[in-house]
Design a protein around this motif. Structure first.
Motif, mmCIF file in Angstrom:
data_model
loop_
_atom_site.group_PDB
_atom_site.id
_atom_site.type_symbol
_atom_site.label_atom_id
_atom_site.label_comp_id
_atom_site.label_asym_id
_atom_site.label_seq_id
_atom_site.Cartn_x
_atom_site.Cartn_y
_atom_site.Cartn_z
ATOM 1 N N GLY A 5 0.815 -1.203 0.000
ATOM 2 C CA GLY A 5 0.000 0.000 0.000
ATOM 3 C C GLY A 5 0.845 1.246 0.000
ATOM 4 O O GLY A 5 1.920 1.284 0.594
ATOM 5 N N PHE A 6 0.390 2.242 -0.674
ATOM 6 C CA PHE A 6 1.056 3.537 -0.735
ATOM 7 C C PHE A 6 -0.047 4.582 -0.752
ATOM 8 O O PHE A 6 -0.956 4.527 -1.583
ATOM 9 N N LEU A 7 -0.018 5.491 0.243
ATOM 10 C CA LEU A 7 -1.024 6.540 0.369
ATOM 11 C C LEU A 7 -2.436 5.995 0.580
ATOM 12 O O LEU A 7 -3.413 6.633 0.211
ATOM 13 N N ALA A 8 -2.558 4.812 1.155
ATOM 14 C CA ALA A 8 -3.878 4.280 1.492
ATOM 15 C C ALA A 8 -4.393 4.992 2.743
ATOM 16 O O ALA A 8 -3.609 5.422 3.593
ATOM 17 N N ASP A 9 -5.693 5.125 2.854
ATOM 18 C CA ASP A 9 -6.302 5.831 3.979
ATOM 19 C C ASP A 9 -7.117 4.864 4.828
ATOM 20 O O ASP A 9 -8.214 4.454 4.438
ATOM 21 N N PHE A 10 -6.540 4.498 6.003
ATOM 22 C CA PHE A 10 -7.197 3.615 6.970
ATOM 23 C C PHE A 10 -7.764 4.429 8.138
ATOM 24 O O PHE A 10 -7.993 3.882 9.199
ATOM 25 N N SER A 11 -7.973 5.720 7.975
ATOM 26 C CA SER A 11 -8.399 6.551 9.111
ATOM 27 C C SER A 11 -9.718 6.032 9.685
ATOM 28 O O SER A 11 -10.670 5.746 8.969
ATOM 29 N N GLY A 12 -9.723 5.874 11.002
ATOM 30 C CA GLY A 12 -10.902 5.388 11.712
ATOM 31 C C GLY A 12 -11.232 3.922 11.463
ATOM 32 O O GLY A 12 -12.253 3.436 11.927
ATOM 33 N N ALA A 13 -10.385 3.202 10.748
ATOM 34 C CA ALA A 13 -10.660 1.793 10.428
ATOM 35 C C ALA A 13 -10.523 0.906 11.666
ATOM 36 O O ALA A 13 -9.769 1.202 12.582
ATOM 37 N N ASP A 14 -11.257 -0.187 11.668
ATOM 38 C CA ASP A 14 -11.166 -1.193 12.725
ATOM 39 C C ASP A 14 -10.272 -2.323 12.217
ATOM 40 O O ASP A 14 -10.666 -3.090 11.335
ATOM 41 N N LEU A 15 -9.045 -2.369 12.753
ATOM 42 C CA LEU A 15 -8.063 -3.390 12.380
ATOM 43 C C LEU A 15 -7.795 -4.337 13.549
ATOM 44 O O LEU A 15 -6.767 -5.026 13.567
ATOM 45 N N ARG A 16 -8.691 -4.384 14.519
ATOM 46 C CA ARG A 16 -8.476 -5.238 15.688
ATOM 47 C C ARG A 16 -8.286 -6.692 15.248
ATOM 48 O O ARG A 16 -9.061 -7.211 14.453
ATOM 49 N N ARG A 17 -7.203 -7.284 15.766
ATOM 50 C CA ARG A 17 -6.857 -8.685 15.495
ATOM 51 C C ARG A 17 -6.550 -8.974 14.019
ATOM 52 O O ARG A 17 -6.481 -10.134 13.609
ATOM 53 N N ALA A 18 -6.367 -7.946 13.191
ATOM 54 C CA ALA A 18 -5.982 -8.153 11.786
ATOM 55 C C ALA A 18 -4.529 -8.604 11.718
ATOM 56 O O ALA A 18 -3.740 -8.341 12.622
ATOM 57 N N GLY B 107 -6.685 7.741 14.046
ATOM 58 C CA GLY B 107 -7.885 7.295 14.743
ATOM 59 C C GLY B 107 -8.244 5.837 14.516
ATOM 60 O O GLY B 107 -9.316 5.393 14.925
ATOM 61 N N ALA B 108 -7.362 5.066 13.895
ATOM 62 C CA ALA B 108 -7.641 3.644 13.645
ATOM 63 C C ALA B 108 -7.534 2.845 14.937
ATOM 64 O O ALA B 108 -6.842 3.234 15.874
ATOM 65 N N HIS B 109 -8.215 1.713 14.975
ATOM 66 C CA HIS B 109 -8.173 0.796 16.113
ATOM 67 C C HIS B 109 -7.511 -0.493 15.655
ATOM 68 O O HIS B 109 -8.069 -1.221 14.840
ATOM 69 N N GLY B 110 -6.306 -0.756 16.187
ATOM 70 C CA GLY B 110 -5.571 -1.957 15.815
ATOM 71 C C GLY B 110 -5.154 -2.772 17.016
ATOM 72 O O GLY B 110 -4.089 -3.388 17.011
ATOM 73 N N GLU B 111 -5.980 -2.773 18.042
ATOM 74 C CA GLU B 111 -5.647 -3.543 19.228
ATOM 75 C C GLU B 111 -5.467 -5.018 18.864
ATOM 76 O O GLU B 111 -6.224 -5.569 18.075
ATOM 77 N N LEU B 112 -4.422 -5.623 19.441
ATOM 78 C CA LEU B 112 -4.100 -7.040 19.254
ATOM 79 C C LEU B 112 -3.801 -7.403 17.796
ATOM 80 O O LEU B 112 -3.851 -8.567 17.413
ATOM 81 N N MET B 113 -3.476 -6.422 16.980
ATOM 82 C CA MET B 113 -3.133 -6.643 15.581
ATOM 83 C C MET B 113 -1.775 -7.342 15.485
ATOM 84 O O MET B 113 -0.910 -7.126 16.305
ATOM 85 N N GLN B 114 -1.582 -8.159 14.463
ATOM 86 C CA GLN B 114 -0.302 -8.803 14.162
ATOM 87 C C GLN B 114 0.313 -8.024 13.007
ATOM 88 O O GLN B 114 -0.165 -8.130 11.869
ATOM 89 N N ALA B 115 1.340 -7.226 13.306
ATOM 90 C CA ALA B 115 1.973 -6.398 12.272
ATOM 91 C C ALA B 115 3.487 -6.473 12.430
ATOM 92 O O ALA B 115 4.157 -5.471 12.637
#
Length: 183
Positions: free
Chosen positions: A50-63, A77-85
């Motif tokens: 990804g380049f210049l993608a907009d995940f603002s406010g996205a729910d990425l929990r456990r992604a 403002g994204a939510h990425g709790e417990l995300m694997q990154a």
């Protein structure tokens, strides 16, 4: 069953508020993709580009984003709790007010990123790179930052209570009013 669309090219697509919970998007191309407030909880996105993608406010929990390249992306403002990154290249990203508490972020690259007021509490961040990152008022409480690179960061009011910084490099960093309480 979860949606499976591996290798899909979503370049310039608008997926704002899309529901892609637990979707298998392995190796997806997200160039300038709008994912504003998208529901990506539990989604499988390893090796996404990804380049210049907009995940603002996205729910990425456990992604799962392991090994992805998501440069100059907006995670405000994204939510990425417990995300694997693990080993994700987030270079130049905007993470203002994002919540990535307890996310697995070891080896990830946050160089030149803005993490103002972001919450990364309880995160494994071993060998993560924050070169010239803007960490004003970011919260890293109880994170493991062994060997992390914090060279030339702007870390005013950063919260590092109980953080393991063994072997970390804080060369030329600005940490005015920062809290490094070991308790």
């Amino acid at each position: 069953a979860a949606l499976q669309i591996r290798g899909v090219n979503f370049s310039n697509a608008d997926l704002s508020r899309a529901v892609l919970i637990e979707a298998d998007l392995k190796t997806a191309v997200l160039e300038q993709t709008l994912l504003i407030e998208a529901k990506l909880g539990g989604a499988f996105l390893p090796h996404a580009q990804g380049f210049l993608a907009d995940f603002s406010g996205a729910d990425l929990r456990r992604a799962t984003l392991n090994g992805s390249r998501l440069q100059l992306c907006n995670f405000q403002g994204a939510h990425g709790e417990l995300m694997q990154a693990i080993k994700v290249d987030f270079t130049g990203g905007l993470f203002r007010n994002a919540n990535f508490d307890r996310a697995q972020l070891s080896g990830s690259n946050f160089s030149l990123s803005n993490l103002e007021d972001a919450s990364l509490r309880g995160c494994p961040l071993r060998m993560a790179n924050f070169f010239q990152a803007h960490l004003v008022a970011a919260k890293f409480t109880k994170s493991i930052m062994e060997g992390a690179h914090l060279t030339e960061v702007h870390g005013e009011n950063v919260q590092m209570n109980g953080v393991n910084l063994r072997g970390a490099r804080l060369i030329d960093g600005r940490f005015l009013d920062a809290n490094f309480d070991a308790s």
